[in-house]
Write a protein that holds these residues in place. Structure first.
Motif, PDB file in Angstrom:
ATOM      1  N   THR A 157     132.747 101.099  22.719  1.00 17.68           N
ATOM      2  CA  THR A 157     131.653 100.337  23.321  1.00 17.68           C
ATOM      3  C   THR A 157     131.333  99.167  22.398  1.00 17.68           C
ATOM      4  OG1 THR A 157     129.953 101.718  22.283  1.00 17.68           O
ATOM      5  CG2 THR A 157     130.695 102.336  24.492  1.00 17.68           C
ATOM      6  N   GLN A 217     134.507  96.780  34.638  1.00 17.16           N
ATOM      7  CA  GLN A 217     133.227  97.396  34.976  1.00 17.16           C
ATOM      8  C   GLN A 217     132.695  96.892  36.323  1.00 17.16           C
ATOM      9  OE1 GLN A 217     132.345  96.522  30.553  1.00 17.16           O
ATOM     10  NE2 GLN A 217     130.497  97.594  31.289  1.00 17.16           N
ATOM     11  N   LEU A 258     125.804  93.990  33.110  1.00 17.20           N
ATOM     12  CA  LEU A 258     126.527  94.905  32.229  1.00 17.20           C
ATOM     13  C   LEU A 258     125.623  95.581  31.201  1.00 17.20           C
ATOM     14  CD1 LEU A 258     129.711  92.738  31.503  1.00 17.20           C
ATOM     15  CD2 LEU A 258     129.337  94.363  33.361  1.00 17.20           C
ATOM     16  N   ARG A 259     124.323  95.365  31.293  1.00 18.99           N
ATOM     17  CA  ARG A 259     123.411  96.060  30.386  1.00 18.99           C
ATOM     18  C   ARG A 259     123.523  97.579  30.587  1.00 18.99           C
ATOM     19  NH1 ARG A 259     119.520  93.100  27.739  1.00 18.99           N
ATOM     20  NH2 ARG A 259     118.200  94.956  27.602  1.00 18.99           N
ATOM     21  N   PRO A 260     123.379  98.360  29.533  1.00 19.79           N
ATOM     22  CA  PRO A 260     123.588  99.816  29.651  1.00 19.79           C
ATOM     23  C   PRO A 260     122.725 100.496  30.704  1.00 19.79           C
ATOM     24  CG  PRO A 260     123.530  99.169  27.352  1.00 19.79           C
ATOM     25  CD  PRO A 260     123.142  97.951  28.139  1.00 19.79           C
ATOM     26  N   ASP A 294     136.798  96.199  29.550  1.00 18.22           N
ATOM     27  CA  ASP A 294     135.609  95.836  30.347  1.00 18.22           C
ATOM     28  C   ASP A 294     135.850  95.780  31.864  1.00 18.22           C
ATOM     29  OD1 ASP A 294     134.673  95.503  27.778  1.00 18.22           O
ATOM     30  OD2 ASP A 294     134.402  93.340  27.921  1.00 18.22           O
ATOM     31  N   ARG A 353     134.266  99.293  26.909  1.00 25.95           N
ATOM     32  CA  ARG A 353     133.143  99.020  27.806  1.00 25.95           C
ATOM     33  C   ARG A 353     132.156  98.080  27.122  1.00 25.95           C
ATOM     34  NH1 ARG A 353     130.053 103.952  28.356  1.00 25.95           N
ATOM     35  NH2 ARG A 353     128.567 103.029  26.891  1.00 25.95           N
ATOM     36  N   HIS A 354     131.759  97.045  27.864  1.00 25.79           N
ATOM     37  CA  HIS A 354     130.804  96.085  27.319  1.00 25.79           C
ATOM     38  C   HIS A 354     129.384  96.517  27.653  1.00 25.79           C
ATOM     39  CE1 HIS A 354     129.964  92.140  25.579  1.00 25.79           C
ATOM     40  NE2 HIS A 354     128.931  92.101  26.411  1.00 25.79           N
ATOM     41  N   ASP A 355     128.609  96.796  26.618  1.00 32.18           N
ATOM     42  CA  ASP A 355     127.194  97.136  26.764  1.00 32.18           C
ATOM     43  C   ASP A 355     126.380  95.892  26.414  1.00 32.18           C
ATOM     44  OD1 ASP A 355     127.973  99.689  27.399  1.00 32.18           O
ATOM     45  OD2 ASP A 355     127.376 100.583  25.489  1.00 32.18           O
ATOM     46  N   SER A 356     126.125  95.069  27.421  1.00 33.78           N
ATOM     47  CA  SER A 356     125.520  93.766  27.182  1.00 33.78           C
ATOM     48  C   SER A 356     124.096  93.886  26.658  1.00 33.78           C
ATOM     49  CB  SER A 356     125.520  92.945  28.473  1.00 33.78           C
ATOM     50  OG  SER A 356     124.906  91.683  28.257  1.00 33.78           O
ATOM     51  N   ASN A 381     127.087  98.591  34.556  1.00 30.67           N
ATOM     52  CA  ASN A 381     127.696  98.933  33.273  1.00 30.67           C
ATOM     53  C   ASN A 381     128.845  99.926  33.428  1.00 30.67           C
ATOM     54  OD1 ASN A 381     127.447 101.060  30.724  1.00 30.67           O
ATOM     55  ND2 ASN A 381     127.306  98.909  30.108  1.00 30.67           N
ATOM     56  N   SER A 416     129.126  94.997  22.184  1.00 30.36           N
ATOM     57  CA  SER A 416     128.192  94.051  22.773  1.00 30.36           C
ATOM     58  C   SER A 416     128.593  92.610  22.462  1.00 30.36           C
ATOM     59  CB  SER A 416     126.772  94.313  22.267  1.00 30.36           C
ATOM     60  OG  SER A 416     126.707  94.207  20.858  1.00 30.36           O
TER      61      SER A 416
END
Length: 201
Positions: free
Chosen positions: A98, A23, A71-73, A21, A61-64, A78, A100
């Motif tokens: 990836t 990012q 961190l939302r896609p 992460d 990678r964190h796709d919140s 992100n 969440s």
């Protein structure tokens, strides 16, 4: 023998580097005050060493899914930090996971399956945040039987407010993470310099 903060380690030739992460969104004021301004420099140094030695690299990678998270896609935050991409170079990482949630083992593709298919038994964890996704990934890796090296100064975290309303500093959270992983024998906690020395030997 308990895992400990060590001056010497044994490093497998195929030890996998798990980059968690790192990012752009973690630069956002949303997170508050952080610790360890040297984290990114150390992260880059470790990635470059892994690339130079031809060892496997896993990028996480964190796709919140949290409202308002940088961190939302769909958010620019992100994206993986530019210095990490530069350190990786033109070759793709061995795997991009990836997720969440906190643990990289609950992402896609299946990290555990990928590692076991290659006979990899040792993991090196770096990234963001120390006491959140890095620690959770290390704990789960330890439970799954991997030998984990947790590079405590190649990561950072942020101040947090406890249930009593008191703020716990990022530095104290980092120390608590190191103590928990060490005492619970989830991982060997070590600095970047020790890891790079072992890699070069």
């Amino acid at each position: 023998m308990k895992n400990r903060v060590m001056t010497e380690i044994q490093l497998d030739d195929d030890a996998a580097l798990i980059v968690v992460d790192v990012q752009q969104g973690f630069d956002d004021p949303y997170w508050g005050r952080r610790d360890n301004p040297a984290a990114e420099r150390n992260i880059v140094a470790v990635i470059r060493e892994w690339r130079a030695r031809g060892r496997p690299v896993v990028l996480v990678r964190h796709d919140s899914t949290s409202p308002g998270s940088p961190l939302r896609p769909e958010c620019p935050g992100n994206a993986v930090r530019a210095e990490v991409l530069a350190a990786l170079g033109p070759e793709e990482p061995g795997l991009l996971v990836t997720k969440s949630v906190n643990s990289a083992f609950y992402g896609a593709p299946d990290l555990d399956a990928w590692l076991r298919a290659r006979g990899i038994g040792q993991l090196v964890v770096i990234g963001v945040q120390t006491n959140m996704c890095c620690e959770t990934t290390a704990r789960m890796a330890g439970n799954l039987g991997y030998r984990v090296l947790f590079v405590i100064d190649a990561m950072h975290t942020f101040d947090a407010t406890g249930p009593d309303g008191e703020v716990v500093t990022a530095e104290d959270l980092t120390r608590a993470t190191a103590a928990s992983l060490h005492h619970g024998e989830f991982a060997t906690v070590l600095p970047t310099a020790t890891l790079l020395t072992a890699s070069a030997s």
